[in-house]
Scaffold this motif. Sequence first.
Motif, PDB file in Angstrom:
ATOM      1  N   MET A   1       0.843  -1.200   0.000  1.00 47.42           N
ATOM      2  CA  MET A   1       0.000   0.000   0.000  1.00 47.42           C
ATOM      3  C   MET A   1       0.880   1.253   0.000  1.00 47.42           C
ATOM      4  N   LYS A   2       0.577   2.162  -0.913  1.00 45.65           N
ATOM      5  CA  LYS A   2       1.359   3.390  -1.013  1.00 45.65           C
ATOM      6  C   LYS A   2       0.840   4.434  -0.037  1.00 45.65           C
ATOM      7  N   ILE A   3       1.764   5.148   0.561  1.00 44.64           N
ATOM      8  CA  ILE A   3       1.395   6.253   1.433  1.00 44.64           C
ATOM      9  C   ILE A   3       2.160   7.489   0.990  1.00 44.64           C
ATOM     10  N   ASP A   4       1.574   8.656   1.236  1.00 42.78           N
ATOM     11  CA  ASP A   4       2.253   9.873   0.804  1.00 42.78           C
ATOM     12  C   ASP A   4       3.419  10.186   1.721  1.00 42.78           C
ATOM     13  N   ARG A   5       4.253  11.088   1.254  1.00 41.29           N
ATOM     14  CA  ARG A   5       5.504  11.400   1.946  1.00 41.29           C
ATOM     15  C   ARG A   5       5.264  11.922   3.363  1.00 41.29           C
ATOM     16  N   ASP A   6       4.302  12.807   3.532  1.00 39.15           N
ATOM     17  CA  ASP A   6       4.066  13.403   4.844  1.00 39.15           C
ATOM     18  C   ASP A   6       3.560  12.369   5.844  1.00 39.15           C
ATOM     19  N   THR A   7       2.648  11.508   5.419  1.00 40.56           N
ATOM     20  CA  THR A   7       2.145  10.458   6.304  1.00 40.56           C
ATOM     21  C   THR A   7       3.258   9.504   6.688  1.00 40.56           C
ATOM     22  N   LYS A   8       4.113   9.182   5.726  1.00 44.44           N
ATOM     23  CA  LYS A   8       5.258   8.313   6.020  1.00 44.44           C
ATOM     24  C   LYS A   8       6.131   8.909   7.109  1.00 44.44           C
ATOM     25  N   ASN A   9       6.404  10.212   7.008  1.00 43.58           N
ATOM     26  CA  ASN A   9       7.244  10.868   8.008  1.00 43.58           C
ATOM     27  C   ASN A   9       6.583  10.911   9.379  1.00 43.58           C
ATOM     28  N   VAL A  10       5.266  11.102   9.405  1.00 40.93           N
ATOM     29  CA  VAL A  10       4.541  11.081  10.679  1.00 40.93           C
ATOM     30  C   VAL A  10       4.672   9.710  11.338  1.00 40.93           C
ATOM     31  N   LEU A  11       4.561   8.653  10.549  1.00 38.36           N
ATOM     32  CA  LEU A  11       4.683   7.300  11.088  1.00 38.36           C
ATOM     33  C   LEU A  11       6.099   7.025  11.579  1.00 38.36           C
ATOM     34  N   VAL A  12       7.100   7.536  10.863  1.00 41.37           N
ATOM     35  CA  VAL A  12       8.481   7.347  11.292  1.00 41.37           C
ATOM     36  C   VAL A  12       8.725   8.022  12.641  1.00 41.37           C
ATOM     37  N   VAL A  13       8.279   9.271  12.766  1.00 40.77           N
ATOM     38  CA  VAL A  13       8.421   9.979  14.047  1.00 40.77           C
ATOM     39  C   VAL A  13       7.710   9.220  15.153  1.00 40.77           C
ATOM     40  N   SER A  14       6.497   8.760  14.872  1.00 41.51           N
ATOM     41  CA  SER A  14       5.679   8.105  15.893  1.00 41.51           C
ATOM     42  C   SER A  14       6.320   6.814  16.388  1.00 41.51           C
ATOM     43  N   PHE A  15       6.783   5.982  15.462  1.00 42.99           N
ATOM     44  CA  PHE A  15       7.379   4.709  15.875  1.00 42.99           C
ATOM     45  C   PHE A  15       8.757   4.909  16.498  1.00 42.99           C
ATOM     46  N   GLY A  16       9.478   5.951  16.079  1.00 50.33           N
ATOM     47  CA  GLY A  16      10.746   6.267  16.727  1.00 50.33           C
ATOM     48  C   GLY A  16      10.541   6.656  18.178  1.00 50.33           C
ATOM     49  N   PHE A  17       9.544   7.497  18.432  1.00 47.53           N
ATOM     50  CA  PHE A  17       9.216   7.886  19.810  1.00 47.53           C
ATOM     51  C   PHE A  17       8.689   6.691  20.602  1.00 47.53           C
ATOM     52  N   LEU A  18       7.923   5.815  19.941  1.00 51.08           N
ATOM     53  CA  LEU A  18       7.417   4.631  20.618  1.00 51.08           C
ATOM     54  C   LEU A  18       8.577   3.791  21.155  1.00 51.08           C
ATOM     55  N   MET A  19       9.577   3.563  20.327  1.00 53.84           N
ATOM     56  CA  MET A  19      10.718   2.762  20.765  1.00 53.84           C
ATOM     57  C   MET A  19      11.486   3.448  21.887  1.00 53.84           C
ATOM     58  N   LEU A  20      11.726   4.750  21.715  1.00 52.29           N
ATOM     59  CA  LEU A  20      12.508   5.480  22.717  1.00 52.29           C
ATOM     60  C   LEU A  20      11.794   5.497  24.070  1.00 52.29           C
ATOM     61  N   PHE A  21      10.494   5.773  24.081  1.00 53.56           N
ATOM     62  CA  PHE A  21       9.793   5.934  25.349  1.00 53.56           C
ATOM     63  C   PHE A  21       9.267   4.618  25.914  1.00 53.56           C
ATOM     64  N   THR A  22       9.262   3.566  25.106  1.00 51.55           N
ATOM     65  CA  THR A  22       9.069   2.239  25.688  1.00 51.55           C
ATOM     66  C   THR A  22      10.258   1.927  26.584  1.00 51.55           C
ATOM     67  N   ALA A  23      11.444   2.302  26.116  1.00 52.75           N
ATOM     68  CA  ALA A  23      12.655   2.114  26.920  1.00 52.75           C
ATOM     69  C   ALA A  23      12.671   3.031  28.135  1.00 52.75           C
ATOM     70  N   PHE A  24      12.475   4.320  27.916  1.00 44.58           N
ATOM     71  CA  PHE A  24      12.575   5.285  29.015  1.00 44.58           C
ATOM     72  C   PHE A  24      11.397   5.167  29.982  1.00 44.58           C
ATOM     73  N   GLY A  25      10.184   4.941  29.460  1.00 49.41           N
ATOM     74  CA  GLY A  25       9.014   4.847  30.319  1.00 49.41           C
ATOM     75  C   GLY A  25       9.108   3.695  31.302  1.00 49.41           C
ATOM     76  N   GLY A  26       9.550   2.540  30.808  1.00 44.11           N
ATOM     77  CA  GLY A  26       9.719   1.400  31.701  1.00 44.11           C
ATOM     78  C   GLY A  26      10.774   1.658  32.750  1.00 44.11           C
ATOM     79  N   LEU A  27      11.844   2.307  32.357  1.00 41.71           N
ATOM     80  CA  LEU A  27      12.929   2.624  33.289  1.00 41.71           C
ATOM     81  C   LEU A  27      12.492   3.664  34.305  1.00 41.71           C
ATOM     82  N   GLN A  28      11.729   4.657  33.856  1.00 46.64           N
ATOM     83  CA  GLN A  28      11.260   5.712  34.745  1.00 46.64           C
ATOM     84  C   GLN A  28      10.320   5.176  35.816  1.00 46.64           C
ATOM     85  N   SER A  29       9.430   4.262  35.436  1.00 45.69           N
ATOM     86  CA  SER A  29       8.428   3.769  36.373  1.00 45.69           C
ATOM     87  C   SER A  29       9.023   2.957  37.516  1.00 45.69           C
ATOM     88  N   ILE A  30      10.222   2.381  37.325  1.00 47.16           N
ATOM     89  CA  ILE A  30      10.843   1.595  38.389  1.00 47.16           C
ATOM     90  C   ILE A  30      12.068   2.289  38.967  1.00 47.16           C
TER      91      ILE A  30
END
Length: 451
Positions: A1-30
């Motif tokens: 499925m093709k997606i436009d350039r702007d939507t692609k960039n939004v998804l990249v930012v979103s999943f990058g933050f997901l990975m980063l804050f999955t790491a930091f969020g778990g560490l912060q909570s404990i």
Amino acid sequence: MKIDRDTKNVLVVSFGFLMLFTAFGGLQSIQSSLNSDQGLGLASLSVIYAALILSSMFLPPVMIKYLGCKWTIVISMCGYVAFSIGNFYASWYTLIPTAIILGFGGAPLWSAKCTYLTICGNRNARKNNKIAENIINHYFGVFFLIFQSSAVWGNLMSSLIFHYTSDTGVGVAGVIFIATFLDQLDKQEVKEFRERKVNIFSVLVATFAQLKDKRQCLLIVMTMYSGFEQGFLAGDYTKAFVTCALGIQYVGYSMICFGASNSIFSLIFGKLSKYTGRIPLFLYATITNLGSIIALFLWQPRPNQLPVFFVFPCLWGMADAIWQTQTNALYGVLFQEHEEAAFANYRLWESVGFVTAFAYANFLCIKVKLTIVLIVLIIGMLLYGLVEYIEYKQSTSENPQTVPKMSYFGRLRKKQKKEEEEGKEEPENTDVKSVDDNDVETQNTSSETQL
């Protein structure tokens, strides 16, 4: 499925933050349990927010203008990874310095993210002849749908795994993912800024200069409430209600309910705002929080009421989805000409709310804390109402002197009216495309398949 350039960039930012804050969020909570010796864990968290407030005052406009949004995000993310690495050999000499590094990177990271999503929304709206505010709302909804699920994965990791070796790897993967796949959309703006002779002092104080705009000042309390309400749920609700009645082992699961609810409703409200506008959604969030606060005043928690303990985080997450998506989008729409400074203010005042909530956490009883949150909510919404009134008056005014300050919809109506008038006289001009649109079209073929 093709997606436009702007939507692609939004998804990249979103999943990058997901990975980063999955790491930091778990560490912060404990953190308070993991590094409890002499209060090191809590001290490191306090240092993070203190450094974040300081960096909000000066760093975001400078970094974004000189580096661009993409590389500001990448460099700032490295600060979070540094803090994770510091936990491998936790001591006052490793955690406090890395906490400072993380704090200084926090404000530029979030400001750059918000600016980047706003740029994507405006570009997509121009390209497809749509209303920018609707696209921006949708993009923030997509972002928080993906990002807020980090609370689920992070708390699962901290509850079930209780170690941070895997956290670090996830955080590093997020940095690499952003650096590799995210397009630098503001490259030309960065180049032009560097070539100009700019007074660096004026850039450093841009966050404070933004306060000359009375709308920005009126939004301070509502922005602080975002920090208050998140701090209350994470610090006070989990301690005074969940831990006291059920035990600390249920804290992670209550936060999972919050994260899951927040994630789902972020997308829903991001789409719904297209039809309702932001005002009904803000009112709904206000009513939801007011009802929850009153219920918590009256509730006497008991272990046999297990489902109720998870209902409140779900309701709180639903309301927070509105505070996050709509407030971020509101800043992007109101302050388009000063996005970096505006989002720096957003992060500054939200962090002040966080720090204030954490500062009195050990000194006030839960009833007083609920009262404070209630008062801040009411005052914040009253002042927000004044902002909407100012926008309404400016958008309906025909005085040419108000045009530069006019709301997005007011500017859009004038622009459409002007284009209609010009179209009648010079119809051939309607086919002219901007350089930016041509640039997007020539890159669509390669960028649409990057995911």
